[in-house]
Design a protein around this motif. Structure first.
Motif, PDB file in Angstrom:
ATOM      1  N   LEU A   1       0.615  -1.271  -0.160  1.00  0.00           N
ATOM      2  CA  LEU A   1       0.598   0.378  -0.063  1.00  0.00           C
ATOM      3  C   LEU A   1       0.832   1.041   0.052  1.00  0.00           C
ATOM      4  CD1 LEU A   1      -2.339   1.731  -0.146  1.00  0.00           C
ATOM      5  CD2 LEU A   1      -2.708   1.420   3.103  1.00  0.00           C
ATOM      6  N   ALA A   2       1.693   1.328   1.136  1.00  0.00           N
ATOM      7  CA  ALA A   2       2.848   2.686   0.829  1.00  0.00           C
ATOM      8  C   ALA A   2       4.000   2.562  -0.241  1.00  0.00           C
ATOM      9  CB  ALA A   2       3.404   2.175   2.333  1.00  0.00           C
ATOM     10  N   PHE A   3       3.232   1.656  -1.097  1.00  0.00           N
ATOM     11  CA  PHE A   3       4.621   2.178  -2.108  1.00  0.00           C
ATOM     12  C   PHE A   3       4.046   2.093  -2.976  1.00  0.00           C
ATOM     13  CE2 PHE A   3       6.327   0.392  -6.217  1.00  0.00           C
ATOM     14  CZ  PHE A   3       7.148   0.163  -6.152  1.00  0.00           C
ATOM     15  N   LEU A   4       2.046   1.368  -3.250  1.00  0.00           N
ATOM     16  CA  LEU A   4       1.676   2.795  -4.279  1.00  0.00           C
ATOM     17  C   LEU A   4       1.545   3.858  -4.376  1.00  0.00           C
ATOM     18  CD1 LEU A   4      -0.717  -0.451  -5.238  1.00  0.00           C
ATOM     19  CD2 LEU A   4       1.088   0.167  -6.219  1.00  0.00           C
ATOM     20  N   ALA A   5       1.027   3.977  -2.918  1.00  0.00           N
ATOM     21  CA  ALA A   5       0.395   5.788  -2.249  1.00  0.00           C
ATOM     22  C   ALA A   5       1.851   6.464  -2.802  1.00  0.00           C
ATOM     23  CB  ALA A   5      -0.015   5.318  -1.231  1.00  0.00           C
ATOM     24  N   GLU A   6       3.277   6.111  -2.879  1.00  0.00           N
ATOM     25  CA  GLU A   6       3.901   6.385  -2.965  1.00  0.00           C
ATOM     26  C   GLU A   6       4.551   7.395  -4.346  1.00  0.00           C
ATOM     27  OE1 GLU A   6       7.371   7.117   0.845  1.00  0.00           O
ATOM     28  OE2 GLU A   6       6.777   4.571  -0.684  1.00  0.00           O
ATOM     29  N   HIS A   7       3.615   6.319  -4.945  1.00  0.00           N
ATOM     30  CA  HIS A   7       3.720   6.667  -6.527  1.00  0.00           C
ATOM     31  C   HIS A   7       2.719   6.828  -7.142  1.00  0.00           C
ATOM     32  CE1 HIS A   7       7.538   4.485  -4.981  1.00  0.00           C
ATOM     33  NE2 HIS A   7       8.186   4.752  -5.549  1.00  0.00           N
ATOM     34  N   PRO A   8       1.584   7.368  -6.714  1.00  0.00           N
ATOM     35  CA  PRO A   8       0.473   7.977  -7.886  1.00  0.00           C
ATOM     36  C   PRO A   8       0.524   7.972  -8.805  1.00  0.00           C
ATOM     37  CG  PRO A   8       1.381   9.943  -6.798  1.00  0.00           C
ATOM     38  CD  PRO A   8       2.531   8.922  -6.124  1.00  0.00           C
ATOM     39  N   ASN A   9      -0.554   7.375 -10.126  1.00  0.00           N
ATOM     40  CA  ASN A   9      -0.261   7.849 -10.965  1.00  0.00           C
ATOM     41  C   ASN A   9       0.766   6.799 -11.760  1.00  0.00           C
ATOM     42  OD1 ASN A   9      -2.504   9.044 -10.372  1.00  0.00           O
ATOM     43  ND2 ASN A   9      -2.296  10.797 -10.470  1.00  0.00           N
ATOM     44  N   HIS A  10       1.324   6.007 -11.447  1.00  0.00           N
ATOM     45  CA  HIS A  10       2.606   5.405 -11.996  1.00  0.00           C
ATOM     46  C   HIS A  10       1.655   3.472 -12.035  1.00  0.00           C
ATOM     47  CE1 HIS A  10       6.038   4.394 -13.327  1.00  0.00           C
ATOM     48  NE2 HIS A  10       6.303   2.811 -13.051  1.00  0.00           N
ATOM     49  N   VAL A  11       1.585   3.324 -13.144  1.00  0.00           N
ATOM     50  CA  VAL A  11       1.418   1.556 -13.622  1.00  0.00           C
ATOM     51  C   VAL A  11       1.981   0.599 -13.388  1.00  0.00           C
ATOM     52  CG1 VAL A  11      -0.117   0.052 -15.231  1.00  0.00           C
ATOM     53  CG2 VAL A  11      -0.771   2.371 -14.828  1.00  0.00           C
ATOM     54  N   PHE A  12       2.369  -0.125 -12.063  1.00  0.00           N
ATOM     55  CA  PHE A  12       3.087  -1.414 -12.003  1.00  0.00           C
ATOM     56  C   PHE A  12       3.071  -2.162 -12.426  1.00  0.00           C
ATOM     57  CE2 PHE A  12       6.788   1.336  -9.591  1.00  0.00           C
ATOM     58  CZ  PHE A  12       5.524   2.416  -8.858  1.00  0.00           C
ATOM     59  N   SER A  13       3.429  -3.403 -13.268  1.00  0.00           N
ATOM     60  CA  SER A  13       3.106  -5.118 -13.170  1.00  0.00           C
ATOM     61  C   SER A  13       3.078  -5.398 -12.057  1.00  0.00           C
ATOM     62  CB  SER A  13       3.886  -5.186 -14.423  1.00  0.00           C
ATOM     63  OG  SER A  13       5.416  -5.671 -13.782  1.00  0.00           O
ATOM     64  N   LYS A  14       2.101  -6.473 -12.076  1.00  0.00           N
ATOM     65  CA  LYS A  14       2.895  -7.662 -11.334  1.00  0.00           C
ATOM     66  C   LYS A  14       3.906  -8.142 -10.402  1.00  0.00           C
ATOM     67  CE  LYS A  14      -2.145  -9.346 -12.072  1.00  0.00           C
ATOM     68  NZ  LYS A  14      -2.913 -10.929 -12.094  1.00  0.00           N
ATOM     69  N   GLN A  15       4.505  -8.722 -11.510  1.00  0.00           N
ATOM     70  CA  GLN A  15       5.802  -8.185 -11.548  1.00  0.00           C
ATOM     71  C   GLN A  15       6.655  -7.886 -11.012  1.00  0.00           C
ATOM     72  OE1 GLN A  15       4.542  -8.878 -14.757  1.00  0.00           O
ATOM     73  NE2 GLN A  15       4.257 -10.808 -15.195  1.00  0.00           N
ATOM     74  N   GLU A  16       6.672  -6.399 -11.435  1.00  0.00           N
ATOM     75  CA  GLU A  16       7.583  -4.982 -10.718  1.00  0.00           C
ATOM     76  C   GLU A  16       6.437  -4.985  -9.398  1.00  0.00           C
ATOM     77  OE1 GLU A  16       5.847  -2.625 -13.296  1.00  0.00           O
ATOM     78  OE2 GLU A  16       8.119  -2.151 -14.300  1.00  0.00           O
ATOM     79  N   LEU A  17       6.022  -5.556  -9.256  1.00  0.00           N
ATOM     80  CA  LEU A  17       5.326  -4.953  -7.395  1.00  0.00           C
ATOM     81  C   LEU A  17       6.060  -6.077  -6.761  1.00  0.00           C
ATOM     82  CD1 LEU A  17       1.887  -3.903  -7.941  1.00  0.00           C
ATOM     83  CD2 LEU A  17       3.779  -2.861  -6.747  1.00  0.00           C
ATOM     84  N   PHE A  18       6.139  -7.640  -7.775  1.00  0.00           N
ATOM     85  CA  PHE A  18       6.429  -8.611  -6.372  1.00  0.00           C
ATOM     86  C   PHE A  18       7.834  -8.073  -6.465  1.00  0.00           C
ATOM     87  CE2 PHE A  18       6.134 -13.060  -5.147  1.00  0.00           C
ATOM     88  CZ  PHE A  18       7.225 -13.963  -5.598  1.00  0.00           C
ATOM     89  N   LYS A  19       8.447  -8.011  -7.362  1.00  0.00           N
ATOM     90  CA  LYS A  19       9.710  -7.897  -7.089  1.00  0.00           C
ATOM     91  C   LYS A  19      10.346  -6.808  -6.058  1.00  0.00           C
ATOM     92  CE  LYS A  19      14.317  -7.375  -9.432  1.00  0.00           C
ATOM     93  NZ  LYS A  19      15.524  -7.108 -10.827  1.00  0.00           N
ATOM     94  N   GLU A  20       9.515  -5.737  -6.247  1.00  0.00           N
ATOM     95  CA  GLU A  20       9.738  -4.585  -5.203  1.00  0.00           C
ATOM     96  C   GLU A  20       9.704  -4.663  -4.190  1.00  0.00           C
ATOM     97  OE1 GLU A  20      10.929  -1.594  -5.883  1.00  0.00           O
ATOM     98  OE2 GLU A  20      10.759  -1.004  -3.658  1.00  0.00           O
ATOM     99  N   ILE A  21       7.931  -5.668  -3.631  1.00  0.00           N
ATOM    100  CA  ILE A  21       7.827  -5.974  -2.430  1.00  0.00           C
ATOM    101  C   ILE A  21       8.437  -7.073  -1.573  1.00  0.00           C
ATOM    102  CG2 ILE A  21       5.784  -6.037  -0.737  1.00  0.00           C
ATOM    103  CD1 ILE A  21       6.369  -3.462  -1.987  1.00  0.00           C
ATOM    104  N   TRP A  22       9.082  -7.978  -2.808  1.00  0.00           N
ATOM    105  CA  TRP A  22       8.992  -9.367  -2.129  1.00  0.00           C
ATOM    106  C   TRP A  22      10.229  -9.230  -2.478  1.00  0.00           C
ATOM    107  CZ3 TRP A  22       3.818  -8.353  -3.127  1.00  0.00           C
ATOM    108  CH2 TRP A  22       3.029  -9.251  -2.421  1.00  0.00           C
ATOM    109  N   ASP A  23      11.169  -9.141  -3.381  1.00  0.00           N
ATOM    110  CA  ASP A  23      12.274  -8.548  -2.956  1.00  0.00           C
ATOM    111  C   ASP A  23      12.520 -10.362  -4.127  1.00  0.00           C
ATOM    112  OD1 ASP A  23      15.581  -8.783  -1.065  1.00  0.00           O
ATOM    113  OD2 ASP A  23      14.268  -7.884  -3.238  1.00  0.00           O
ATOM    114  N   MET A  24      11.997 -10.335  -4.449  1.00  0.00           N
ATOM    115  CA  MET A  24      11.904 -11.898  -5.579  1.00  0.00           C
ATOM    116  C   MET A  24      12.162 -11.143  -6.609  1.00  0.00           C
ATOM    117  SD  MET A  24      10.087 -14.384  -3.398  1.00  0.00           S
ATOM    118  CE  MET A  24      10.588 -15.686  -4.301  1.00  0.00           C
ATOM    119  N   ASP A  25      12.144 -12.479  -8.212  1.00  0.00           N
ATOM    120  CA  ASP A  25      12.460 -12.041  -9.777  1.00  0.00           C
ATOM    121  C   ASP A  25      10.614 -12.549  -9.435  1.00  0.00           C
ATOM    122  OD1 ASP A  25      15.879 -12.336 -10.325  1.00  0.00           O
ATOM    123  OD2 ASP A  25      14.531 -11.066 -10.633  1.00  0.00           O
ATOM    124  N   SER A  26      10.149 -12.167 -11.306  1.00  0.00           N
ATOM    125  CA  SER A  26       9.174 -12.489 -11.191  1.00  0.00           C
ATOM    126  C   SER A  26       8.458 -14.519 -10.899  1.00  0.00           C
ATOM    127  CB  SER A  26       8.438 -11.701 -12.857  1.00  0.00           C
ATOM    128  OG  SER A  26       9.757 -12.482 -13.895  1.00  0.00           O
TER     129      SER A  26
END
Length: 231
Positions: A166-191
């Motif tokens: 939630l915090a990551f998305l809210a800090e980057h308003p109006n930016h579209v992130f793929s599921k792969q990008e979010l998975f790597k960013e939040i879970w620190d893992m590749d897609s």
């Protein structure tokens, strides 16, 4: 002074709307087909409203709306002779805020323009007010240092990953992130991991922050792409 783009291939109607809004103190730009409209949007990203016809040459109004929603978040009002329910629903689904059919009463159009601009100004003014590690977007307040979240004034509990997402998305308003990008960013893992977990966490977050999960006002699904935190 609010800047408004008016798009209509009927030059008389475009001029009528433009003159009426100019008399109310607004700055107006005119475009007579979809291609010119797209050019003007690209060159005027500070637009505060777009009034858009549907039946136009080169690029129709629905396609213009789809394309400009990638660039601007200002209110869009369709003004068109097409009054079928299907067109109305489609226009609203792809990003329009309102729909007025021709022939229209100029005073009613002006009143709707004023109402939408007032709402837009309120949202822009309150969308993001940052102070240290605490920031607020509309009815959501997030304290990153304390890892606390308030929804409409009430503190709500989130799991660690829910909070981080939630915090990551809210800090980057109006930016579209793929599921792969979010998975790597939040879970620190590749897609290569199970990215379905992103969908599950988005669903859980929506259940806590949205008034209606079927019509999310914060976390928006961009079909075929990913998610966007909408402001």
């Amino acid at each position: 002074m609010s800047k408004i783009l008016i798009v209509d291939d009927d030059r008389e109607i475009a001029s009528l709307i433009g003159d009426s809004l100019y008399d109310e103190g607004y700055e107006t730009l005119l475009a007579y087909d979809g291609e010119i409209a797209l050019e003007k949007v690209s060159n005027n990203l500070d637009l505060e409203m777009i009034i858009l016809d549907i039946m136009m040459p080169k690029v129709d109004g629905l396609e213009v709306c789809r394309k400009i929603r990638e660039k601007v978040s200002c209110p869009i009002i369709f003004v068109s002779a097409k009054s079928r329910t299907l067109d109305t629903v489609l226009g609203l689904e792809i990003g329009a805020d309102d729909y007025i059919t021709k022939p229209f009463i100029v005073d009613e159009l002006v009143a709707r323009v004023k109402a939408h601009l007032a709402r837009y100004d309120r949202l822009v003014g309150s969308n993001q007010q940052t102070q240290g590690d605490t920031f607020q977007i509309r009815d959501i307040k997030i304290d990153k240092s304390a890892r606390r979240v308030w929804i409409r004034g009430e503190e709500t509990q989130f799991t660690t990953k829910e909070f981080e997402l939630l915090a990551f998305l809210a800090e980057h308003p109006n930016h579209v992130f793929s599921k792969q990008e979010l998975f790597k960013e939040i879970w620190d893992m590749d897609s290569v991991g199970d990215i379905a977990t992103v969908t599950v966490h988005i669903k859980k977050i929506r259940e806590k922050i949205e008034l209606n999960t079927n019509k999310p006002q914060y976390i928006e699904t961009i079909w075929g792409v990913g998610y966007r935190f909408k402001v």
